[in-house]
Design a protein around this motif. Structure first.
Motif, short mmCIF file in Angstrom:
data_model
loop_
_atom_site.label_atom_id
_atom_site.label_comp_id
_atom_site.label_asym_id
_atom_site.label_seq_id
_atom_site.Cartn_x
_atom_site.Cartn_y
_atom_site.Cartn_z
N VAL A 28 -27.86 29.42 7.48
CA VAL A 28 -27.76 28.65 6.25
C VAL A 28 -26.57 27.70 6.38
CG1 VAL A 28 -26.53 30.60 5.17
CG2 VAL A 28 -27.40 28.72 3.76
N SER A 30 -24.31 25.25 4.43
CA SER A 30 -23.98 25.08 3.01
C SER A 30 -22.78 24.17 2.81
CB SER A 30 -23.70 26.45 2.35
OG SER A 30 -22.60 27.09 2.97
N HIS A 47 -19.65 20.74 5.55
CA HIS A 47 -20.58 21.87 5.64
C HIS A 47 -20.04 22.94 6.58
CE1 HIS A 47 -24.23 19.69 3.95
NE2 HIS A 47 -23.32 18.74 4.06
N ASN A 75 -27.03 36.17 1.46
CA ASN A 75 -26.67 34.85 1.94
C ASN A 75 -25.15 34.69 2.01
OD1 ASN A 75 -29.42 34.08 1.89
ND2 ASN A 75 -29.26 33.60 -0.29
N TYR A 77 -22.26 31.73 2.16
CA TYR A 77 -22.03 30.31 1.93
C TYR A 77 -20.57 29.97 2.21
CZ TYR A 77 -26.28 31.02 -0.85
OH TYR A 77 -27.54 31.37 -1.29
N SER A 79 -17.57 26.33 2.80
CA SER A 79 -17.27 24.91 2.86
C SER A 79 -15.82 24.77 3.28
CB SER A 79 -17.50 24.26 1.49
OG SER A 79 -17.44 22.85 1.59
N GLN A 177 -30.45 23.96 -3.92
CA GLN A 177 -29.20 23.75 -4.64
C GLN A 177 -29.11 24.73 -5.79
OE1 GLN A 177 -28.29 20.25 -7.44
NE2 GLN A 177 -27.20 19.62 -5.58
N ILE A 196 -23.69 24.56 -5.20
CA ILE A 196 -23.77 24.86 -3.77
C ILE A 196 -25.07 24.29 -3.22
CG2 ILE A 196 -23.77 26.66 -2.01
CD1 ILE A 196 -22.33 28.48 -3.96
N ASN A 197 -24.97 23.39 -2.25
CA ASN A 197 -26.14 22.83 -1.57
C ASN A 197 -26.39 23.61 -0.28
OD1 ASN A 197 -26.38 20.72 -3.48
ND2 ASN A 197 -24.84 19.53 -2.37
N THR A 198 -27.66 23.87 0.03
CA THR A 198 -27.98 24.66 1.22
C THR A 198 -29.13 24.06 2.02
OG1 THR A 198 -29.56 26.10 0.08
CG2 THR A 198 -27.25 26.77 0.05
#
Length: 224
Positions: A28, A30, A47, A75, A77, A79, A177, A196-198
């Protein structure tokens, strides 16, 4: 999410032709989109790529090629970013456990290679997480935005190929998202928000479970 779960239960009430279990793992990618209390977006966030896992139950409903699935996902995540004007470095890492409802539809197949579209919605709860600012590490469970339950919507496509009569392997990509997670401590006028964009790329295995109808048909054939 209660409504989504109810819809899933109603779907199971319809005549189903196939059912099974699935397990998938993957990567993933993110990125965090953070807006501060003044409505300004934090720039220069990059990312990071981590891992995800998912497993659950999948069943065909309504018509051939249309399936609904209910599962659990895990998951990770993250950044990273920096503020050159203040000479600061930022890094986030967060692990979430979620309940996911998914739909997929087979569009066509070529020599047993099947192409499908997929959409999912998930409710995810943060298990643990840290924020690093320079040399200072902060526990994210004490941070309002991350303490909220995250709701994600994702969509994408994939390919699957049968391994045996009762199993298949698939590869898929999903973009998604989260809905905005807000800082409620600052009152309703606060514009502080996290999204959070994935991008998720995974590989999985599906195992078919024989239905009662199949067992009856097999017994009848044996008697004949």
């Amino acid at each position: 999410m209660k409504k989504i779960a109810l819809i899933f239960v109603l779907f199971l009430g319809f005549n189903a032709h196939s059912q099974g279990l699935y397990v998938e793992v993957g990567k993933v990618d993110s990125n965090f989109k953070f807006t501060n209390s003044e409505g300004e977006e934090l720039t220069n966030l990059q990312h990071t790529t981590q891992n995800y896992m998912e497993a659950g139950y999948r069943r065909q409903v309504f018509t051939e090629g249309f399936n609904v699935a209910l599962g659990l996902n895990y998951n990770s995540y993250g950044s990273v970013g920096s503020d050159n004007s203040l000479n600061n470095f930022f890094e986030w890492d967060a692990d979430y456990l979620g309940i996911v409802l998914g739909f997929d539809y087979a569009l066509f197949d070529i020599d047993k290679l099947e192409f499908h579209l997929k959409a999912t919605a998930s409710l995810e709860f943060m298990l643990q997480g840290t924020q690093t600012i320079n040399n200072q590490v902060i526990n994210l469970t004490d941070t309002e935005e991350f303490d909220d339950n995250a709701i994600f919507f994702r969509g994408g496509a994939g390919l699957s190929y049968p391994l045996t009569e009762t199993s298949s392997i698939y590869l898929q990509y999903l973009y998604g998202q989260s809905l905005g997670m807000n800082d409620d401590n600052n009152g309703s006028t606060s514009q502080e928000e996290l999204k959070i964009n994935t991008h998720m790329v995974g590989i999985g295995i599906r195992i078919a479970i024989p239905s009662k109808d199949t067992d009856v048909d097999n017994n009848e054939e044996s008697e004949e």
